[in-house]
Design a protein around this motif. Structure first.
Motif, PDB file in Angstrom:
ATOM      1  N   GLY A  27       0.774  -1.240   0.000  1.00  0.00           N
ATOM      2  CA  GLY A  27       0.000   0.000   0.000  1.00  0.00           C
ATOM      3  C   GLY A  27       0.806   1.291   0.000  1.00  0.00           C
ATOM      4  N   LEU A  28       2.076   1.229  -0.387  1.00  0.00           N
ATOM      5  CA  LEU A  28       2.902   2.445  -0.412  1.00  0.00           C
ATOM      6  C   LEU A  28       3.252   2.812  -1.848  1.00  0.00           C
ATOM      7  CD1 LEU A  28       5.442   1.642   2.473  1.00  0.00           C
ATOM      8  CD2 LEU A  28       3.323   2.972   2.611  1.00  0.00           C
ATOM      9  N   ASP A  29       3.462   4.125  -2.099  1.00  0.00           N
ATOM     10  CA  ASP A  29       3.841   4.505  -3.461  1.00  0.00           C
ATOM     11  C   ASP A  29       4.860   5.638  -3.547  1.00  0.00           C
ATOM     12  OD1 ASP A  29       2.277   6.640  -2.730  1.00  0.00           O
ATOM     13  OD2 ASP A  29       0.631   6.181  -4.109  1.00  0.00           O
ATOM     14  N   ARG A  30       5.375   6.107  -2.421  1.00  0.00           N
ATOM     15  CA  ARG A  30       6.367   7.192  -2.470  1.00  0.00           C
ATOM     16  C   ARG A  30       7.780   6.638  -2.315  1.00  0.00           C
ATOM     17  NH1 ARG A  30       2.201   9.990   0.191  1.00  0.00           N
ATOM     18  NH2 ARG A  30       2.883   9.075   2.152  1.00  0.00           N
ATOM     19  N   TYR A 153       2.264  -2.446   7.189  1.00  0.00           N
ATOM     20  CA  TYR A 153       0.942  -2.642   6.582  1.00  0.00           C
ATOM     21  C   TYR A 153       0.064  -3.529   7.457  1.00  0.00           C
ATOM     22  CZ  TYR A 153      -2.629  -3.655   3.089  1.00  0.00           C
ATOM     23  OH  TYR A 153      -3.821  -3.773   2.428  1.00  0.00           O
ATOM     24  N   GLN A 154       0.656  -4.596   8.013  1.00  0.00           N
ATOM     25  CA  GLN A 154      -0.138  -5.514   8.853  1.00  0.00           C
ATOM     26  C   GLN A 154      -0.688  -4.776  10.074  1.00  0.00           C
ATOM     27  OE1 GLN A 154      -0.654  -8.568   7.371  1.00  0.00           O
ATOM     28  NE2 GLN A 154       0.607  -7.533   5.851  1.00  0.00           N
TER      29      GLN A 154
ATOM     30  N   PRO B 131      -1.862 -10.696   3.872  1.00  0.00           N
ATOM     31  CA  PRO B 131      -2.710  -9.550   3.546  1.00  0.00           C
ATOM     32  C   PRO B 131      -1.906  -8.496   2.790  1.00  0.00           C
ATOM     33  CG  PRO B 131      -3.067 -10.226   5.814  1.00  0.00           C
ATOM     34  CD  PRO B 131      -1.852 -10.984   5.318  1.00  0.00           C
ATOM     35  N   SER B 132      -2.449  -8.045   1.665  1.00  0.00           N
ATOM     36  CA  SER B 132      -1.732  -7.065   0.841  1.00  0.00           C
ATOM     37  C   SER B 132      -2.731  -6.100   0.223  1.00  0.00           C
ATOM     38  CB  SER B 132      -0.918  -7.775  -0.243  1.00  0.00           C
ATOM     39  OG  SER B 132      -1.768  -8.588  -1.031  1.00  0.00           O
ATOM     40  N   SER B 133      -2.193  -5.054  -0.382  1.00  0.00           N
ATOM     41  CA  SER B 133      -3.025  -3.980  -0.920  1.00  0.00           C
ATOM     42  C   SER B 133      -3.844  -4.450  -2.120  1.00  0.00           C
ATOM     43  CB  SER B 133      -2.116  -2.831  -1.347  1.00  0.00           C
ATOM     44  OG  SER B 133      -2.831  -1.936  -2.167  1.00  0.00           O
TER      45      SER B 133
END
Lengths: 241, 241
Positions: A27-30, A153-154, B131-133
């Motif tokens: 879930g990260l993009d930077r 994320y978890q 679990p993932s995005s």
């Protein structure tokens, strides 16, 4: 937590791509690249797989200080466990609890072969450490990125997501009793119920059924088997008479 | 927990090497390759880095059943969250608690593009899910291996021997296969095997057996039931003729 991943002087474009993919997975993009020695080419894009958007928007900067300018918290990674940095070291598992709140946070990873320098580590308020085997303690760069962003994320996903995921549909006790009764009829028809060992067998079957957390579908399948075997036995009996 | 990593039909040797490195990082060295499409060449060795010993000693086998013969617990990995397997799904974080004790355990990973088949998943008593995005849920194979073995290693270095108190005795996969074979003979004798629904029934039985963590005693009891029912059917047939 708004998280930015900072790769300092990465040398292999496969690792940059694989790190981008791991980020997108969690879930990260930077992504920020400090003095990257490797270009972002076909190999990086292949390793990035479905995370091309992370690579495309990656920022390239000339120094770690520049990468950290707009960050409020800086977390470094190190295999070093020197006395000097010991007070700031947490494990990957402990990290999420240290990052509560929504301050912009940078996760800083050093080059593949040498890691962050002592000087670079001084920029880091926290040092995250991934416990690993003494036999081969050195993680691949992208693997280290994965472990750290995985832990964040978890911790971030709500427990309700997980509950929905693992919610099993269970047969009612009534359905399970119906199945055990059906099995008893079948075994009685086969002459097993007169056996001295039969009480123990019944007990074992009940314990097994209770432990297996049967679904309604499985109860139906098992009763179907009992019915078919019962019919096969009965056909023979009618044939006999 | 004695853990073996099983890669089913891996297609890229870089992934095999990277998985070997992840295993060594987390203290594991038993790797089995089922019908690998990729050779173990220079690329695999480069990705393995300091884990050449894991690659050198990797076992190559022709089927998943062969890979699992001497295992007592089988953990599969899947991105599928179907209702069918929901009762057996745990997250990577929940996995270590499910694997207390010292039964030989296989962690099974499917091919890069498609994952494990429905049939292959029926061999697995537990399905581990990372679990993932939703944006990019698909992890690289070696990254998935890392996350799972990382969780097991972190749990292993923090747990005490107290957890081994509740050690259950588990049937081997060979014993479970023997039971499933015996059940098949019985159902074939009853004419069920000709039924169109029979393939589904077999799949359900295998999944149920895998999930139930059968003890050697339970396998004996269930085979005793099969034997008695088989005799009862055969007696009728002899009576017929």
């Amino acid at each position: 937590v708004p998280v930015t991943v900072v790769l300092v002087r990465p040398t292999r474009q496969g690792n940059i791509g694989a790190a981008a993919r791991a980020m997108a997975n969690m879930g990260l993009d930077r992504l920020v690249l400090v003095e990257p020695a490797a270009p972002i080419g076909d190999e990086a894009r292949a390793f990035a797989f479905g995370a091309g958007h992370v690579l495309e928007s990656a920022r390239r900067v000339g120094s770690l200080a520049e990468a950290l300018a707009d960050q409020e918290r800086v977390v470094g990674t190190s295999v070093v466990r020197s006395r000097e940095i010991a007070t700031r070291v947490v494990t990957a598992k402990e990290l999420p609890a240290k990052l509560a709140g929504d301050s912009p946070t940078a996760l800083v990873f050093g080059p593949e072969s040498s890691g962050l320098t002592t000087e670079e580590l001084t920029h880091c308020g926290l040092i995250v450490h991934i416990p690993s085997s003494n036999v081969q303690p050195s993680l691949n760069l992208a693997q280290a990125v994965m472990v750290v962003v995985y832990e964040l994320y978890q911790a971030a996903i709500t427990t309700t997501d997980l509950e929905q995921l693992t919610l099993p549909e269970l047969a009612s006790q009534e359905e399970v009793e119906g199945l055990l009764g059906h099995a008893h009829e079948l075994l009685a028809a086969a002459g097993f119920a007169r056996d001295s060992s039969y009480t123990g067998v019944q007990r074992d079957l009940r314990a097994l059924a209770a432990r297996s957390a049967l679904s309604p579908h499985e109860v139906k399948v098992l009763r179907g088997i009992c019915r078919r075997l019962g019919h096969a036995l009965a056909r023979r009996e009618i044939g006999d008479s």
